[in-house]
Design a protein around this motif. Structure first.
Motif, PDB file in Angstrom:
ATOM      1  N   ALA A 102      -7.828  -2.097  -8.006  1.00  0.00           N
ATOM      2  CA  ALA A 102      -6.412  -2.466  -8.028  1.00  0.00           C
ATOM      3  C   ALA A 102      -5.618  -1.521  -7.127  1.00  0.00           C
ATOM      4  O   ALA A 102      -5.961  -0.338  -6.982  1.00  0.00           O
ATOM      5  N   ASP A 103      -4.551  -2.044  -6.524  1.00  0.00           N
ATOM      6  CA  ASP A 103      -3.831  -1.312  -5.484  1.00  0.00           C
ATOM      7  C   ASP A 103      -3.312   0.045  -5.960  1.00  0.00           C
ATOM      8  O   ASP A 103      -3.286   1.007  -5.185  1.00  0.00           O
ATOM      9  N   GLU A 104      -2.888   0.145  -7.207  1.00  0.00           N
ATOM     10  CA  GLU A 104      -2.286   1.386  -7.697  1.00  0.00           C
ATOM     11  C   GLU A 104      -3.258   2.247  -8.491  1.00  0.00           C
ATOM     12  O   GLU A 104      -2.872   3.317  -8.972  1.00  0.00           O
ATOM     13  N   ASP A 105      -4.501   1.826  -8.597  1.00  0.00           N
ATOM     14  CA  ASP A 105      -5.471   2.584  -9.384  1.00  0.00           C
ATOM     15  C   ASP A 105      -6.012   3.786  -8.601  1.00  0.00           C
ATOM     16  O   ASP A 105      -5.959   3.803  -7.365  1.00  0.00           O
ATOM     17  N   PRO A 106      -6.564   4.788  -9.304  1.00  0.00           N
ATOM     18  CA  PRO A 106      -7.223   5.895  -8.612  1.00  0.00           C
ATOM     19  C   PRO A 106      -8.358   5.384  -7.729  1.00  0.00           C
ATOM     20  O   PRO A 106      -9.023   4.395  -8.053  1.00  0.00           O
ATOM     21  N   LEU A 107      -8.591   6.068  -6.626  1.00  0.00           N
ATOM     22  CA  LEU A 107      -9.674   5.696  -5.723  1.00  0.00           C
ATOM     23  C   LEU A 107     -11.002   6.166  -6.308  1.00  0.00           C
ATOM     24  O   LEU A 107     -11.110   7.309  -6.768  1.00  0.00           O
ATOM     25  N   PRO A 108     -12.025   5.310  -6.306  1.00  0.00           N
ATOM     26  CA  PRO A 108     -13.297   5.650  -6.973  1.00  0.00           C
ATOM     27  C   PRO A 108     -14.222   6.494  -6.088  1.00  0.00           C
ATOM     28  O   PRO A 108     -15.400   6.166  -5.892  1.00  0.00           O
ATOM     29  N   PHE A 109     -13.683   7.576  -5.549  1.00  0.00           N
ATOM     30  CA  PHE A 109     -14.437   8.458  -4.658  1.00  0.00           C
ATOM     31  C   PHE A 109     -14.135   9.908  -5.034  1.00  0.00           C
ATOM     32  O   PHE A 109     -13.100  10.214  -5.611  1.00  0.00           O
ATOM     33  N   GLY A 110     -15.053  10.786  -4.657  1.00  0.00           N
ATOM     34  CA  GLY A 110     -14.892  12.181  -4.978  1.00  0.00           C
ATOM     35  C   GLY A 110     -13.833  12.861  -4.129  1.00  0.00           C
ATOM     36  O   GLY A 110     -13.351  12.319  -3.128  1.00  0.00           O
TER      37      GLY A 110
ATOM     38  N   VAL B 118      -8.808   8.417   6.408  1.00  0.00           N
ATOM     39  CA  VAL B 118      -8.378   7.342   5.510  1.00  0.00           C
ATOM     40  C   VAL B 118      -7.383   6.501   6.288  1.00  0.00           C
ATOM     41  O   VAL B 118      -6.471   7.037   6.936  1.00  0.00           O
ATOM     42  N   SER B 119      -7.543   5.189   6.243  1.00  0.00           N
ATOM     43  CA  SER B 119      -6.681   4.288   7.012  1.00  0.00           C
ATOM     44  C   SER B 119      -6.179   3.164   6.126  1.00  0.00           C
ATOM     45  O   SER B 119      -6.732   2.899   5.051  1.00  0.00           O
ATOM     46  N   ALA B 120      -5.133   2.499   6.586  1.00  0.00           N
ATOM     47  CA  ALA B 120      -4.600   1.341   5.871  1.00  0.00           C
ATOM     48  C   ALA B 120      -3.714   0.545   6.824  1.00  0.00           C
ATOM     49  O   ALA B 120      -2.943   1.133   7.580  1.00  0.00           O
ATOM     50  N   ARG B 121      -3.837  -0.748   6.778  1.00  0.00           N
ATOM     51  CA  ARG B 121      -2.936  -1.620   7.534  1.00  0.00           C
ATOM     52  C   ARG B 121      -2.212  -2.518   6.544  1.00  0.00           C
ATOM     53  O   ARG B 121      -2.813  -3.322   5.860  1.00  0.00           O
ATOM     54  N   HIS B 122      -0.915  -2.310   6.434  1.00  0.00           N
ATOM     55  CA  HIS B 122      -0.039  -3.070   5.547  1.00  0.00           C
ATOM     56  C   HIS B 122      -0.454  -2.952   4.082  1.00  0.00           C
ATOM     57  O   HIS B 122      -0.602  -3.953   3.387  1.00  0.00           O
ATOM     58  N   PRO B 123      -0.620  -1.719   3.585  1.00  0.00           N
ATOM     59  CA  PRO B 123      -0.932  -1.571   2.167  1.00  0.00           C
ATOM     60  C   PRO B 123       0.244  -2.018   1.302  1.00  0.00           C
ATOM     61  O   PRO B 123       1.400  -1.846   1.672  1.00  0.00           O
ATOM     62  N   VAL B 124      -0.072  -2.584   0.153  1.00  0.00           N
ATOM     63  CA  VAL B 124       0.969  -2.968  -0.801  1.00  0.00           C
ATOM     64  C   VAL B 124       1.689  -1.725  -1.303  1.00  0.00           C
ATOM     65  O   VAL B 124       2.905  -1.696  -1.455  1.00  0.00           O
ATOM     66  N   VAL B 125       0.918  -0.677  -1.557  1.00  0.00           N
ATOM     67  CA  VAL B 125       1.474   0.592  -2.022  1.00  0.00           C
ATOM     68  C   VAL B 125       0.569   1.702  -1.500  1.00  0.00           C
ATOM     69  O   VAL B 125      -0.647   1.526  -1.380  1.00  0.00           O
ATOM     70  N   ALA B 126       1.166   2.835  -1.144  1.00  0.00           N
ATOM     71  CA  ALA B 126       0.396   4.011  -0.750  1.00  0.00           C
ATOM     72  C   ALA B 126       0.415   4.998  -1.912  1.00  0.00           C
ATOM     73  O   ALA B 126       1.478   5.505  -2.277  1.00  0.00           O
ATOM     74  N   VAL B 127      -0.742   5.246  -2.495  1.00  0.00           N
ATOM     75  CA  VAL B 127      -0.839   6.195  -3.609  1.00  0.00           C
ATOM     76  C   VAL B 127      -1.151   7.557  -2.985  1.00  0.00           C
ATOM     77  O   VAL B 127      -2.306   7.955  -2.826  1.00  0.00           O
ATOM     78  N   TRP B 128      -0.096   8.276  -2.620  1.00  0.00           N
ATOM     79  CA  TRP B 128      -0.241   9.480  -1.809  1.00  0.00           C
ATOM     80  C   TRP B 128      -1.094  10.569  -2.445  1.00  0.00           C
ATOM     81  O   TRP B 128      -1.919  11.203  -1.754  1.00  0.00           O
ATOM     82  N   PRO B 129      -0.964  10.858  -3.734  1.00  0.00           N
ATOM     83  CA  PRO B 129      -1.823  11.891  -4.316  1.00  0.00           C
ATOM     84  C   PRO B 129      -3.313  11.557  -4.191  1.00  0.00           C
ATOM     85  O   PRO B 129      -4.147  12.447  -3.980  1.00  0.00           O
ATOM     86  N   GLU B 130      -3.652  10.273  -4.315  1.00  0.00           N
ATOM     87  CA  GLU B 130      -5.042   9.863  -4.177  1.00  0.00           C
ATOM     88  C   GLU B 130      -5.513   9.951  -2.722  1.00  0.00           C
ATOM     89  O   GLU B 130      -6.644  10.357  -2.442  1.00  0.00           O
ATOM     90  N   ILE B 131      -4.651   9.557  -1.792  1.00  0.00           N
ATOM     91  CA  ILE B 131      -5.000   9.679  -0.376  1.00  0.00           C
ATOM     92  C   ILE B 131      -5.275  11.137  -0.028  1.00  0.00           C
ATOM     93  O   ILE B 131      -6.277  11.464   0.623  1.00  0.00           O
ATOM     94  N   ALA B 132      -4.395  12.031  -0.476  1.00  0.00           N
ATOM     95  CA  ALA B 132      -4.575  13.453  -0.199  1.00  0.00           C
ATOM     96  C   ALA B 132      -5.839  13.991  -0.869  1.00  0.00           C
ATOM     97  O   ALA B 132      -6.557  14.822  -0.299  1.00  0.00           O
ATOM     98  N   ARG B 133      -6.123  13.514  -2.066  1.00  0.00           N
ATOM     99  CA  ARG B 133      -7.285  14.020  -2.809  1.00  0.00           C
ATOM    100  C   ARG B 133      -8.596  13.715  -2.099  1.00  0.00           C
ATOM    101  O   ARG B 133      -9.500  14.576  -2.016  1.00  0.00           O
ATOM    102  N   VAL B 134      -8.747  12.483  -1.591  1.00  0.00           N
ATOM    103  CA  VAL B 134     -10.040  12.090  -1.010  1.00  0.00           C
ATOM    104  C   VAL B 134     -10.199  12.548   0.437  1.00  0.00           C
ATOM    105  O   VAL B 134     -11.300  12.466   0.993  1.00  0.00           O
TER     106      VAL B 134
END
Length: 271
Positions: A116-124, A131-147
């Protein structure tokens, strides 16, 4: 069957899976951003050791960029800079797109997670160089920074404020323009998550719809423009728009896009 009824039937039945917009050829146009996102992504793939694309749609943009990266590499460089990142992963929330993206990325060794778009990313933690995205519905910044690994990059093209608002108002009437997609807000959220913003550019682009079927397919495909849109529910608004196009020519709207590139600093970086 009237022309309007035929167009309405076509608009209701055209497939809307993935982010392939070839159906619109000859029926709608949209200016492209000047920075060439897919080309920028291809450049990053040539040097990234590992990569994740979030909210990938059908994986079309990633597959194109990977193919482009391999094309541009010389035979000698292809053994290093031209190869696909490994691991190569993607996420997607809509199940029909998961299947499309899985097929698109399989030739490059990529995997697709149904998330789901707002869920945590299932990666360590610190799993990816890019990390890339084209037209994401939402950017979950803490998760992007974490991975992201220290020194890693987030490269994305986001939909901006009031994109296609003329289409929204054609269906809903006068509607306030929300500010939730403002690039300055994204930059502030990225910094709050610990990322450095390296590039931020915004552009307004002209769109033209040549018939009402194109409007209907666009709204079925880009679901946040008129949430809950169906051809049946908005039949009368579509009829009014059809008559407007017949009388005045193409229906003109404007999209907004912004490019954002961020870097995750090393712990030793000052500031």
């Amino acid at each position: 069957m009237s022309e309007f009824e035929a167009l309405l039937e076509e608009g209701a039945s055209a497939p809307v899976e993935g982010w392939d917009f070839s159906w619109f050829e000859g029926r709608a146009t949209e200016e492209r951003p000047p920075w060439g996102y897919a080309e920028l992504l291809a450049e990053r793939y040539r040097t990234a050791g590992s990569a994740l694309d979030v909210q990938t749609g059908g994986g079309e943009v990633v597959a194109w960029a990977l193919h482009r990266a391999s094309q541009r590499a010389s035979q000698r460089a292809a053994r290093t800079a031209g190869r696909a990142p490994s691991p190569l992963a993607a996420t997607e929330s809509w199940e029909p797109n998961v299947a499309l993206a899985t097929r698109a990325l399989a030739p490059f060794g990529g995997t697709v997670a149904h998330v789901a778009d707002e869920d945590p990313l299932p990666f360590g933690d610190a799993a990816f160089d890019l990390v890339s995205a084209r037209h994401p519905v939402v950017a979950v910044w803490p998760e992007i920074a974490r991975v992201l690994r220290p020194g890693g990059t987030y490269l994305a093209q986001h939909v901006g404020v009031g994109s296609a608002h003329e289409v929204t108002e054609a269906m809903l009437g006068p509607t306030p323009v929300g500010q939730g997609r403002h690039p300055d807000t994204a930059a502030a959220d990225a910094r709050a998550a610990g990322l450095e913003v390296r590039d931020l550019r915004e552009v307004k682009l002209r769109m033209e719809f040549l018939d009402v079927a194109a409007v209907a397919v666009f709204l079925r495909k880009v679901i946040w423009i008129v949430p809950g849109f169906t051809v049946a529910a908005y039949r009368e608004q579509l009829r009014a728009l059809h008559e407007r196009i017949q009388a005045e020519g193409p229906f003109v709207a404007h999209s907004t896009r912004y490019l954002i590139e961020c870097r995750k600093p090393h712990r030793s970086d000052s500031g």
